[in-house]
Design an enzyme around this catalytic site. Structure first.
Site, PDB file in Angstrom:
ATOM      1  N   ASP A 172      -6.050  13.864   0.260  1.00 25.22           N
ATOM      2  CA  ASP A 172      -5.026  13.123  -0.476  1.00 25.22           C
ATOM      3  C   ASP A 172      -3.663  13.778  -0.278  1.00 25.22           C
ATOM      4  O   ASP A 172      -3.551  15.005  -0.323  1.00 25.22           O
ATOM      5  CB  ASP A 172      -5.415  13.157  -1.974  1.00 25.22           C
ATOM      6  CG  ASP A 172      -4.611  12.187  -2.819  1.00 25.22           C
ATOM      7  OD1 ASP A 172      -4.676  10.990  -2.552  1.00 25.22           O
ATOM      8  OD2 ASP A 172      -3.925  12.652  -3.752  1.00 25.22           O
TER       9      ASP A 172
ATOM     10  N   GLU B 125      -3.769  12.051   4.394  1.00 26.09           N
ATOM     11  CA  GLU B 125      -2.722  11.045   4.145  1.00 26.09           C
ATOM     12  C   GLU B 125      -1.376  11.653   4.526  1.00 26.09           C
ATOM     13  O   GLU B 125      -1.053  12.761   4.113  1.00 26.09           O
ATOM     14  CB  GLU B 125      -2.652  10.780   2.646  1.00 26.09           C
ATOM     15  CG  GLU B 125      -3.325   9.548   2.167  1.00 26.09           C
ATOM     16  CD  GLU B 125      -2.791   9.203   0.782  1.00 26.09           C
ATOM     17  OE1 GLU B 125      -2.560   8.030   0.522  1.00 26.09           O
ATOM     18  OE2 GLU B 125      -2.596  10.117  -0.031  1.00 26.09           O
TER      19      GLU B 125
ATOM     20  N   HIS C 164      -7.689   1.620  -1.085  1.00 22.62           N
ATOM     21  CA  HIS C 164      -7.596   1.360  -2.528  1.00 22.62           C
ATOM     22  C   HIS C 164      -6.152   1.370  -3.026  1.00 22.62           C
ATOM     23  O   HIS C 164      -5.925   1.143  -4.209  1.00 22.62           O
ATOM     24  CB  HIS C 164      -8.395   2.427  -3.268  1.00 22.62           C
ATOM     25  CG  HIS C 164      -7.783   3.777  -3.087  1.00 22.62           C
ATOM     26  ND1 HIS C 164      -7.790   4.429  -1.870  1.00 22.62           N
ATOM     27  CD2 HIS C 164      -7.090   4.568  -3.935  1.00 22.62           C
ATOM     28  CE1 HIS C 164      -7.131   5.565  -1.988  1.00 22.62           C
ATOM     29  NE2 HIS C 164      -6.703   5.683  -3.225  1.00 22.62           N
ATOM     30  N   ASP C 165      -5.180   1.673  -2.164  1.00 20.59           N
ATOM     31  CA  ASP C 165      -3.762   1.640  -2.557  1.00 20.59           C
ATOM     32  C   ASP C 165      -3.066   0.405  -2.001  1.00 20.59           C
ATOM     33  O   ASP C 165      -1.840   0.283  -2.103  1.00 20.59           O
ATOM     34  CB  ASP C 165      -3.022   2.870  -2.017  1.00 20.59           C
ATOM     35  CG  ASP C 165      -3.458   4.159  -2.685  1.00 20.59           C
ATOM     36  OD1 ASP C 165      -3.938   4.108  -3.830  1.00 20.59           O
ATOM     37  OD2 ASP C 165      -3.304   5.220  -2.049  1.00 20.59           O
TER      38      ASP C 165
ATOM     39  N   ASP D  29     -13.162  12.766  -1.351  1.00 25.60           N
ATOM     40  CA  ASP D  29     -11.707  12.759  -1.456  1.00 25.60           C
ATOM     41  C   ASP D  29     -11.263  14.127  -1.954  1.00 25.60           C
ATOM     42  O   ASP D  29     -11.814  14.642  -2.923  1.00 25.60           O
ATOM     43  CB  ASP D  29     -11.295  11.661  -2.463  1.00 25.60           C
ATOM     44  CG  ASP D  29     -10.066  10.904  -2.024  1.00 25.60           C
ATOM     45  OD1 ASP D  29      -9.042  11.570  -1.774  1.00 25.60           O
ATOM     46  OD2 ASP D  29     -10.119   9.667  -1.947  1.00 25.60           O
TER      47      ASP D  29
HETATM   48  O1  TEU Z   1      -1.748   8.235  -2.666  1.00 25.86           O
HETATM   49  C1  TEU Z   1      -0.583   8.928  -2.315  1.00 25.86           C
HETATM   50  C2  TEU Z   1       0.476   8.108  -1.797  1.00 25.86           C
HETATM   51  O2  TEU Z   1       1.319   8.615  -1.124  1.00 25.86           O
HETATM   52  C3  TEU Z   1       0.447   6.678  -2.152  1.00 25.86           C
HETATM   53  O3  TEU Z   1       0.914   6.612  -3.458  1.00 25.86           O
HETATM   54  C4  TEU Z   1       1.258   5.851  -1.259  1.00 25.86           C
HETATM   55  O4  TEU Z   1       2.572   6.320  -1.177  1.00 25.86           O
HETATM   56  C5  TEU Z   1       1.256   4.463  -1.804  1.00 25.86           C
HETATM   57  O5  TEU Z   1      -0.074   4.050  -1.914  1.00 25.86           O
HETATM   58  C6  TEU Z   1       2.026   3.517  -0.962  1.00 25.86           C
HETATM   59  O6  TEU Z   1       1.310   3.071   0.141  1.00 25.86           O
HETATM   60  C7  TEU Z   1      -2.817   8.997  -3.096  1.00 25.86           C
HETATM   61  C8  TEU Z   1      -3.956   8.128  -3.558  1.00 25.86           C
HETATM   62  O7  TEU Z   1      -4.419   7.367  -2.484  1.00 25.86           O
HETATM   63  C9  TEU Z   1      -3.515   7.296  -4.709  1.00 25.86           C
HETATM   64  O8  TEU Z   1      -4.516   6.418  -5.131  1.00 25.86           O
HETATM   65  C10 TEU Z   1      -3.127   8.232  -5.822  1.00 25.86           C
HETATM   66  O9  TEU Z   1      -2.577   7.496  -6.876  1.00 25.86           O
HETATM   67  C11 TEU Z   1      -2.115   9.275  -5.365  1.00 25.86           C
HETATM   68  O10 TEU Z   1      -2.473   9.878  -4.134  1.00 25.86           O
HETATM   69  C12 TEU Z   1      -2.037  10.396  -6.356  1.00 25.86           C
HETATM   70  O11 TEU Z   1      -3.152  11.235  -6.237  1.00 25.86           O
END
Ligand code: TEU
Ligand code: CA
Length: 588
Positions: free
Chosen positions: A209, A266, A343-344, A102
């Site tokens: 990310d 992302e 994981h989100d 990541d």
């Molecule tokens: O996520 C970024 C992000 O844009 C997410 O917060 C998304 O908007 C949300 O999950 C809604 O679907 C990344 C990582 O995947 C996340 O775990 C981190 O918290 C975030 O970046 C900060 O680094």
């Protein structure tokens, strides 16, 4: 028909996501670790996947589970060491599994040495490596941040620093200060420390990310006021796709090019096809593919993501969102990433299927496996998805939620409503439905204590109560299990890669709110995916849709198929073979 040698490895790949804290604990401290991952590589390999993506395992105070990195070149000690990572890379490659890490470079931890220097004084050489602004003052003389943007984890995006009397910018938590990408020295240091350090160790790529957040609109204009209850306004769209973003991503890609590494970035808040294509078009040389959020954000609250209720989405909207992501396969030089979980996100069975009974859970997990395995692009599978893991139950108290986003949201509701019980109950319903915690529950390996995830009495996050029913050991020998089904779907996807991975996607029944039928086409070859997204039996006249006599049913989620009658959450995959030579799968 695609020729194997022309193709990069990642197009036909299925990539398995690992959340290190929750995968496998090897030393009984209740926290997953790298030796634990190594001990389970044979399980991963047995699925038929091609690569793993490991969520951040770098040194970090864990304010956001490792997305707050204090040293890119070190490993979080409870997970292991750099030596363990080298061993993991070797063990993966020995099994022909590629490794993605990541890449979290929009921000660092506040404990990173760069930020410690930056905040030490206004004239420190690294002051400009982060984004500092003087305060503004309201008419009453009150000190105010430079604008009204709300951070992703609540509160202002600006944090006051007493020591140097300025604010610094943080799109996420205050413990995650944003790096200043406009400074070339900062960029060079990021490339060296976060990227080349690991690329030299032989990793095969990165999950990038927040790939569209690095370039800031340095005017920092106020966001429109949409939340009258808060001084801090939703502004995520204003975080994205800043003026110099493509310059930066192209530069980043040059570093990757030195090593032939791949990327999946992302791309939040960017539904526009032309904008996405700027990132993923082959001739632009920026990212190999991106995660778009239109599918997984379905049914989320508008102002607050968690202000929602279960199944707050319509199938026609899901269809439209899938269309938007699949369109890159036909007539563009782009590519796409296909996923329902990470994981989100909450668990896809709980969101798009049904977890209320063991029967419906298993049927809908299989239906969703057909749904995903039939879609074009690179497929991502999140740990536990292969056994149909589901959301934590509503009976769990809020104290079981560990994610900073969940906790901050719940506390914000508490503060805004003076602890109103009904409001807090609503907040909990929203969290039970889509909190990020659900995708972070410990992996369920077997039916022994704590699901075989850890020998510790106390796991860092509670193990789901259903582990005796849903676990790898139980599903492995069972030909009718969700796990066996996923394995067969991944095998079929490879066998039929021309149409399933590369084919053109078309929705057949756009306005149907119960059944989702899509067509995949590649030359003469054609496939139909038929999915009942409801808990009721549905009737349909398949003859009127395609010449079913010419098609072979190659995957089915129900034991008994009755042509025009779909069981609850039944899924089927029909393929019409062309007469061309056999397809040659893309080897590693
Ligand atoms: O996520 C970024 C992000 O844009 C997410 O917060 C998304 O908007 C949300 O999950 C809604 O679907 C990344 C990582 O995947 C996340 O775990 C981190 O918290 C975030 O970046 C900060 O680094
Ligand atoms: Ca451990």
């Amino acid at each position: 028909m695609p020729v194997a040698t022309d193709l990069p490895w990642w197009k036909e790949a299925c990539i398995y996501q690992i959340y290190p804290a929750s995968f496998k604990d090897s030393n009984g401290d209740g926290i997953g670790d790298i030796p634990g991952i190594i001990s389970k590589l044979d399980h991963i390999k047995s699925l038929g996947v091609d690569a793993i993506w490991i969520c951040p395992m770098f040194a970090s105070p864990q304010c956001d589970m490792g997305y707050d990195i204090s040293d890119y070149e070190a490993v979080y000690p409870p997970y292991g060491t750099v030596d363990d990572m080298e061993r993991l890379i070797t063990e993966c490659h020995a099994r022909s599994l590629r490794v993605l890490l990541d890449l979290v470079i929009n921000h660092t931890s506040h404990l990173h040495a760069w930020f410690q220097e930056s905040r030490s004084s206004k004239n420190n050489p690294k002051r400009d490596w982060y984004i500092w602004r003087p305060p503004t003052y309201a008419t009453d003389g009150q000190r105010r941040p430079p604008n009204n943007w709300r951070a992703a984890f609540e509160g202002s995006v600006w944090e006051w620093d007493e020591h140097t009397q300025e604010y610094y910018l943080h799109y996420f938590a205050p413990e995650q200060p944003d790096l200043n990408w406009d400074n070339p020295a900062t960029r060079a240091a990021i490339y060296e420390s976060a990227m080349r350090f690991w690329l030299r160790k032989g990793i095969d790529g990165f999950r990038v990310d927040t790939a569209n957040l690095y370039s800031k609109n340095t005017q920092f204009p106020n966001a429109a006021v949409t939340d009258l209850l808060s001084p801090w306004q939703p502004a995520f769209e204003l975080f994205c796709n800043g003026p110099r973003i493509h310059e930066y991503i192209r530069e980043l890609n040059q570093v990757l090019g030195e090593f032939g590494a791949m990327t999946v970035g992302e791309l939040p808040c960017t539904p526009d096809v032309a904008k996405v294509l700027k990132y993923v078009s082959e001739k632009e040389r920026q990212l190999n593919m991106v995660f778009q959020f239109e599918i997984v954000e379905l049914g989320s609250g508008i102002i607050d993501r968690y202000n929602t209720v279960p199944r707050n989405w319509e199938l026609t909207h899901l269809k439209a969102a899938v269309q938007q992501v699949q369109c890159f396969l036909a007539g563009t030089d782009g590519w796409t990433a296909t996923f329902l979980e990470n994981h989100d996100q909450a668990r896809s069975v709980s969101r798009f299927g049904c977890d209320e009974t063991p029967g419906l859970r298993a049927s809908s997990a299989k239906m969703l496996a057909i749904f995903l395995a039939g879609l074009s692009g690179t497929l991502f599978l999140h740990q536990g998805q292969e056994i149909g893991m589901v959301n934590a139950p509503i009976t769990w108290p809020i104290s079981e939620y560990k994610d900073i986003a969940s906790i901050n949201y719940y506390n914000a509701v508490k503060n805004q409503t003076n602890g109103d019980a009904a409001a807090l109950q609503r907040a909990k319903v929203g969290l039970q439905h889509i909190a990020r915690d659900h995708g972070r529950l410990p992996m369920q390996w077997d039916s022994t204590f704590n699901a075989g995830f850890t020998e510790a009495v106390q796991s860092w996050m509670r193990v789901h109560d259903n582990y005796a029913d849903i676990n790898v050991e139980r599903q492995n020998p069972d030909a009718g299990s969700v796990l066996s089904f996923w394995k067969s779907m991944l095998r079929l996807r490879k066998e039929q890669a021309d149409v399933l991975v590369y084919g053109d996607f078309r929705i057949i029944d756009e306005s149907n709110e119960n059944i989702f039928i899509y067509e995949k086409k590649a030359g003469d070859k054609c496939a139909y995916v038929v999915l009942n997204f409801t808990r009721e039996v549905r009737h349909i006249d398949l003859h009127s849709i395609f010449d079913i006599g010419q098609f072979k049913l190659i995957a089915q989620s129900s034991d008994h198929v009755s042509l025009n009658r779909l069981d609850p959450f039944e899924g089927r995959l029909y393929v019409k073979e062309d007469n061309n030579e056999a397809y040659v799968p893309n080897g590693i």
